[in-house]
Design a protein around this motif. Structure first.
Motif, mmCIF file in Angstrom:
data_model
loop_
_atom_site.group_PDB
_atom_site.id
_atom_site.type_symbol
_atom_site.label_atom_id
_atom_site.label_comp_id
_atom_site.label_asym_id
_atom_site.label_seq_id
_atom_site.Cartn_x
_atom_site.Cartn_y
_atom_site.Cartn_z
ATOM 1 N N UNK A 50 -12.075 -10.271 -8.445
ATOM 2 C CA UNK A 50 -11.350 -9.288 -8.670
ATOM 3 C C UNK A 50 -10.226 -8.950 -9.246
ATOM 4 N N UNK A 108 -1.983 0.766 -10.164
ATOM 5 C CA UNK A 108 -3.592 -0.161 -10.537
ATOM 6 C C UNK A 108 -2.238 -1.603 -10.887
ATOM 7 N N UNK A 153 -7.308 -2.848 -16.314
ATOM 8 C CA UNK A 153 -6.114 -1.562 -16.111
ATOM 9 C C UNK A 153 -5.564 -1.331 -17.474
ATOM 10 N N UNK A 190 -1.826 -3.278 -6.786
ATOM 11 C CA UNK A 190 -3.589 -2.535 -6.905
ATOM 12 C C UNK A 190 -3.893 -4.359 -6.575
ATOM 13 N N UNK A 233 2.073 1.825 -3.584
ATOM 14 C CA UNK A 233 0.659 2.069 -4.235
ATOM 15 C C UNK A 233 0.624 3.763 -4.127
ATOM 16 N N UNK A 247 -9.472 -6.356 -12.071
ATOM 17 C CA UNK A 247 -8.801 -5.581 -12.048
ATOM 18 C C UNK A 247 -7.029 -5.345 -13.143
ATOM 19 N N UNK A 287 -4.999 -7.095 -4.402
ATOM 20 C CA UNK A 287 -5.560 -8.197 -4.216
ATOM 21 C C UNK A 287 -5.608 -9.564 -4.063
ATOM 22 N N UNK A 332 -0.602 3.708 -14.371
ATOM 23 C CA UNK A 332 -1.221 2.017 -14.047
ATOM 24 C C UNK A 332 0.009 1.356 -13.629
ATOM 25 N N UNK A 350 0.509 -1.323 -0.279
ATOM 26 C CA UNK A 350 0.625 0.159 -0.493
ATOM 27 C C UNK A 350 0.824 1.548 0.149
ATOM 28 N N UNK A 391 -3.255 -11.131 -2.212
ATOM 29 C CA UNK A 391 -2.980 -11.508 -1.619
ATOM 30 C C UNK A 391 -3.728 -10.551 -0.306
ATOM 31 N N UNK A 392 -5.019 -10.415 -0.585
ATOM 32 C CA UNK A 392 -6.581 -10.383 0.067
ATOM 33 C C UNK A 392 -7.212 -11.504 -0.348
#
Lengths: 172, 152, 111
Positions: free
Chosen positions: A50, A35, A58, A38, A11, A54, A42, A32, A8, A44-45
């Protein structure tokens, strides 16, 4: 946890570069980059659906943005008393906003322990009720299909608007 | 070279082999949306991105021959109508709007989950057609003084 | 406080929208705000030690992360690409008419 924080923060750095660089093309490319980081986040989460969406969106957003960007410098960052004043006012507003938002975010459930009152039912009964192994698709197209219908309407309207704005008849 | 529009020969050759595979991957993502990660939204965008690759490599004319803008817009409207018809059929066959009226089948198989694969196909048509149509509109549009058209 | 980090990303986008004078920079600010909102929603649904919400044959147990924010974020991402195309087409029309992306000059030309 450390990986998540570093992703994060990366980012945040990428978006700072994107808004401060003078060249519009490099700004688009760092956007880009943000993104793509990001979608790693996702993954990792534990959100593979998603992440796929993404990634591809992107790349298409990169193509669309590059289509619009002229190859020239952004020479609109003039310095003056008015610009300094507006920057100071904006910074004060954002700091106040961040302070109150911090107080509000403290009330959220702790990270890693979500409230899943609705979703527990979806997870428990998703496979039995809909027969779909992918619970996200089950939510998207069965339990909450009204949302998808509204999304389809918004998509249709946006694309209609873009095609009408770009039509040839209005080129006088 | 007969057609020197678009990019170089290397890019064109690679895209010629790559585009069918990308379309196949998109169709796979759409059809297996109820079993593996994916679904109508990403799959439709993948199929649209294959045509976007063709447009970028070969120029607008060749891509227009493969998939016209009116055809893409038609596919989008077809997808939206298909989705709505599925939803309305639920009223008559299942009892309420968006009811899953088809038999569920055996879980974890390709032919299962009632009308979810059909809805995935509808959403995929809609998203893919829409995004490709708007991309073609953006590419064909020329600002005066840019490209071939001179400013008057 | 990981939610606040994603909120900082939102603030960066908001700053870009409020301060910058280039239309394309404003568009980029909007895109950054979209990223931060989808990141926030996915963070809200993360469960410690959870698995992706997909039933796999041969694996028992339902220790899944929250599927609801993921479904909502998928629709939000696809809407964001369509609205980005709409915004970009409006920007190109403005560039065709005024030959500039500077919002102060566009305001002056309005007359």
């Amino acid at each position: 946890m450390l990986e998540l924080y570093s992703l994060i923060i990366l980012m945040i750095l990428g978006s700072l570069v994107a808004i401060h660089t003078k060249y519009l093309l490099s700004a688009v490319i760092s956007l880009t980059l943000v993104g793509l980081i990001l979608c790693v986040t996702f993954l990792y989460l534990q959100a593979p659906d998603t992440a796929i969406t993404q990634t591809i969106v992107e790349v298409i957003a990169l193509v669309i943005l590059i289509r619009a960007v002229p190859i020239e410098k952004d020479t609109m960052g003039r310095k003056g008393a008015k610009e300094t004043f507006s920057a100071v006012v904006t910074t004060i507003f954002l700091v106040l906003f961040a302070f109150f938002a911090y107080r509000a975010l403290l009330d959220l459930p702790q990270f890693g322990f979500p409230l899943m009152r609705v979703s527990e039912g979806y997870i428990r009964e998703g496979l039995v009720k809909t027969g779909s192994a992918n619970i996200v698709t089950a939510v998207l197209l069965d339990f909450r299909a009204y949302d998808t219908l509204g999304e389809a309407t918004v998509l249709f309207t946006a694309i209609l608007g873009a095609i009408i704005v770009l039509r040839k008849a209005g080129r006088k | 070279m007969k057609d020197n529009k678009g990019m170089t020969l290397i890019v064109k050759t690679v895209i010629k082999f790559l585009a069918p595979i990308v379309i196949l991957f998109g169709v796979y993502i759409i059809l297996h949306g109820h079993l593996t990660p994916g679904g109508g939204f990403p799959g439709g965008v993948v199929v649209a991105s294959a045509f976007i690759l063709l447009t970028l490599a070969y120029g607008t004319e060749v891509a227009e021959k493969k998939m016209k803008r009116s055809l893409a817009a038609l596919l989008e409207s077809t997808g939206a109508l298909f989705f709505l018809i599925l939803a309305v059929l639920g009223i008559f066959l299942g009892g309420w709007f968006f009811s899953n009226f088809l038999p569920k089948g055996e879980p974890l198989k390709l032919l299962s989950a009632g009308f979810i694969p059909l809805a995935n196909i509808a959403i995929g048509l809609k998203v893919g057609g829409g995004i490709f149509a708007v991309f073609l509109a953006l590419v064909i549009f020329r600002v005066a003084g840019e490209g071939g058209e001179e400013q008057k | 406080m990981i939610f606040f980090l994603s909120f900082i990303l939102f603030l960066i986008g908001l700053y870009c929208v409020l301060i910058k004078k280039n239309l394309l920079k404003i568009v980029m600010g909007i895109v950054i705000m979209e990223y931060s909102v989808s990141l926030f929603l996915i963070l809200l649904g993360y469960k410690k030690g959870g698995f992706p919400p997909i039933v796999t044959p041969g694996v028992e147990g339902t220790n899944f992360v929250d599927p609801l924010p993921q479904a909502l974020v998928i629709t939000a991402i696809v809407i964001s690409i369509a609205s980005l195309a709409l915004i970009i087409s409006l920007c190109m029309r403005i560039y065709q008419k005024y030959k500039t992306f500077d919002i102060t000059k566009i305001r002056k030309l309005k007359g």
